[in-house]
Write an enzyme that holds these catalytic residues in place. Structure first.
Site, mmCIF file in Angstrom:
data_model
loop_
_atom_site.group_PDB
_atom_site.id
_atom_site.type_symbol
_atom_site.label_atom_id
_atom_site.label_comp_id
_atom_site.label_asym_id
_atom_site.label_seq_id
_atom_site.Cartn_x
_atom_site.Cartn_y
_atom_site.Cartn_z
ATOM 1 N N ALA A 10 14.639 77.913 6.189
ATOM 2 C CA ALA A 10 15.060 77.102 7.327
ATOM 3 C C ALA A 10 14.829 75.618 7.018
ATOM 4 O O ALA A 10 14.277 75.265 5.979
ATOM 5 C CB ALA A 10 14.281 77.529 8.574
ATOM 6 N N MET A 11 15.252 74.762 7.933
ATOM 7 C CA MET A 11 15.083 73.319 7.765
ATOM 8 C C MET A 11 13.613 72.987 7.490
ATOM 9 O O MET A 11 12.726 73.520 8.143
ATOM 10 C CB MET A 11 15.468 72.576 9.068
ATOM 11 C CG MET A 11 16.920 72.644 9.445
ATOM 12 S SD MET A 11 18.026 71.873 8.260
ATOM 13 C CE MET A 11 17.531 70.156 8.354
ATOM 14 N N GLY A 14 11.178 72.839 2.328
ATOM 15 C CA GLY A 14 10.906 72.262 1.009
ATOM 16 C C GLY A 14 11.853 72.696 -0.088
ATOM 17 O O GLY A 14 11.481 72.722 -1.261
ATOM 18 N N LYS A 15 13.095 73.028 0.281
ATOM 19 C CA LYS A 15 14.065 73.498 -0.712
ATOM 20 C C LYS A 15 14.365 72.438 -1.773
ATOM 21 O O LYS A 15 14.324 72.706 -2.974
ATOM 22 C CB LYS A 15 15.387 73.891 -0.020
ATOM 23 C CG LYS A 15 15.270 75.116 0.880
ATOM 24 C CD LYS A 15 16.598 75.476 1.514
ATOM 25 C CE LYS A 15 17.079 74.495 2.563
ATOM 26 N NZ LYS A 15 16.240 74.413 3.773
ATOM 27 N N THR A 16 14.669 71.222 -1.312
ATOM 28 C CA THR A 16 15.025 70.160 -2.255
ATOM 29 C C THR A 16 13.823 69.790 -3.123
ATOM 30 O O THR A 16 13.961 69.537 -4.320
ATOM 31 C CB THR A 16 15.548 68.923 -1.488
ATOM 32 O OG1 THR A 16 16.622 69.346 -0.647
ATOM 33 C CG2 THR A 16 16.051 67.847 -2.434
ATOM 34 N N ASP A 85 21.940 72.048 -4.660
ATOM 35 C CA ASP A 85 21.288 71.794 -3.371
ATOM 36 C C ASP A 85 22.317 71.986 -2.253
ATOM 37 O O ASP A 85 23.517 71.902 -2.499
ATOM 38 C CB ASP A 85 20.714 70.370 -3.347
ATOM 39 C CG ASP A 85 19.646 70.210 -2.268
ATOM 40 O OD1 ASP A 85 18.933 71.184 -1.980
ATOM 41 O OD2 ASP A 85 19.515 69.092 -1.711
ATOM 42 N N GLU A 86 21.835 72.243 -1.030
ATOM 43 C CA GLU A 86 22.733 72.441 0.130
ATOM 44 C C GLU A 86 23.788 73.510 -0.173
ATOM 45 O O GLU A 86 24.970 73.361 0.147
ATOM 46 C CB GLU A 86 23.420 71.123 0.517
ATOM 47 C CG GLU A 86 22.481 69.955 0.751
ATOM 48 C CD GLU A 86 21.743 69.996 2.088
ATOM 49 O OE1 GLU A 86 21.955 70.941 2.884
ATOM 50 O OE2 GLU A 86 20.935 69.091 2.322
ATOM 51 N N CYS A 143 7.152 77.778 12.606
ATOM 52 C CA CYS A 143 7.615 77.288 13.902
ATOM 53 C C CYS A 143 6.438 76.578 14.588
ATOM 54 O O CYS A 143 5.283 76.728 14.174
ATOM 55 C CB CYS A 143 8.053 78.516 14.713
ATOM 56 S SG CYS A 143 8.635 78.166 16.370
ATOM 57 N N CYS A 182 11.176 79.907 15.166
ATOM 58 C CA CYS A 182 11.234 81.368 15.079
ATOM 59 C C CYS A 182 12.320 81.819 16.066
ATOM 60 O O CYS A 182 12.689 81.063 16.965
ATOM 61 C CB CYS A 182 9.881 81.992 15.419
ATOM 62 S SG CYS A 182 9.451 81.911 17.173
HETATM 63 ZN ZN LIG Z 1 8.112 80.026 17.613
#
Ligand SMILES: [Zn+2]
Length: 193
Positions: A10-11, A14-16, A85-86, A143, A182
């Site tokens: 999710a946003m 730390g993907k990048t 990425d993205e 979350c 969540c």
């Molecule tokens: Zn939550």
């Protein structure tokens, strides 16, 4: 044998940041990498930015009509890894082209992206990656309530919205923000709006 990897989350998971770390690890050993992202996200130009600081230039940005297998076979055949990425903004065809890079050029491809859009539906690119990638890994984030965040909510001027286009075109004056929740908190917020 090279593999196609999909690392999703999710946003803010730390993907990048992880992509940049992988690129660094290759380059530290004297190996070349090819770092790419869709042109969909143009607010930072060709750059990859992270919330906590590190950034780098991409090798190229691609449009939905670009054939990624063709571009990589013509210009980046000598790299040790392709990092995307993205990756949610890939088309289904482009994911299949990534697989051809893996199979025919024997170059590993690691794609990083969101699984779900702000309406809690799968992105085209992510859905195809989940179907075909050799290895799939979830990058976790939490979350506000402490549970694992898997949904992404869109806020416009501070208000959560669940309707609208998947990609917002830059240039509007509205303040757009995405936050991970969540499922429980996502639907609770949606009911409150
Ligand atoms: Zn939550």
């Amino acid at each position: 044998m090279a593999k196609l990897y999909f690392r999703y989350g999710a946003m803010g998971c730390g993907k990048t940041m992880q992509l940049l770390q992988v690129a660094f690890n290759y380059e530290e050993r004297g190996h070349k990498v090819c770092v790419i992202k869709p042109a969909t996200d143009t607010k930072n130009g060709k750059k990859l930015l992270t919330r906590i600081g590190p950034e780098r230039e991409t090798d190229f940005c691609f449009s939905p009509n670009d054939n990624l297998f063709k571009i990589v076979s013509e210009k980046y055949k000598d790299v040790h890894c392709v990092l995307v990425d993205e990756a949610q903004f890939l088309t289904k065809e482009q994911v299949d082209e990534l697989m051809q890079i893996v199979i025919k050029l024997n170059i590993p491809v690691m794609a990083y992206g969101l699984r779900l859009n702000f309406k809690a539906e799968g992105f085209e690119g992510s859905t195809r990656l989940l179907e075909v990638a050799h290895e799939v890994e979830e990058l976790k984030t939490i979350c506000d309530c402490g549970r694992k965040a898997t949904f992404n909510a869109r806020f416009i001027n501070g208000k959560m919205v669940a309707d609208g286009p998947e990609v917002l075109i830059d240039g509007s004056k509205a303040d757009v923000e995405y936050r991970a929740f969540c499922p429980g908190c996502y639907y609770k917020l949606l009911e409150e709006e």
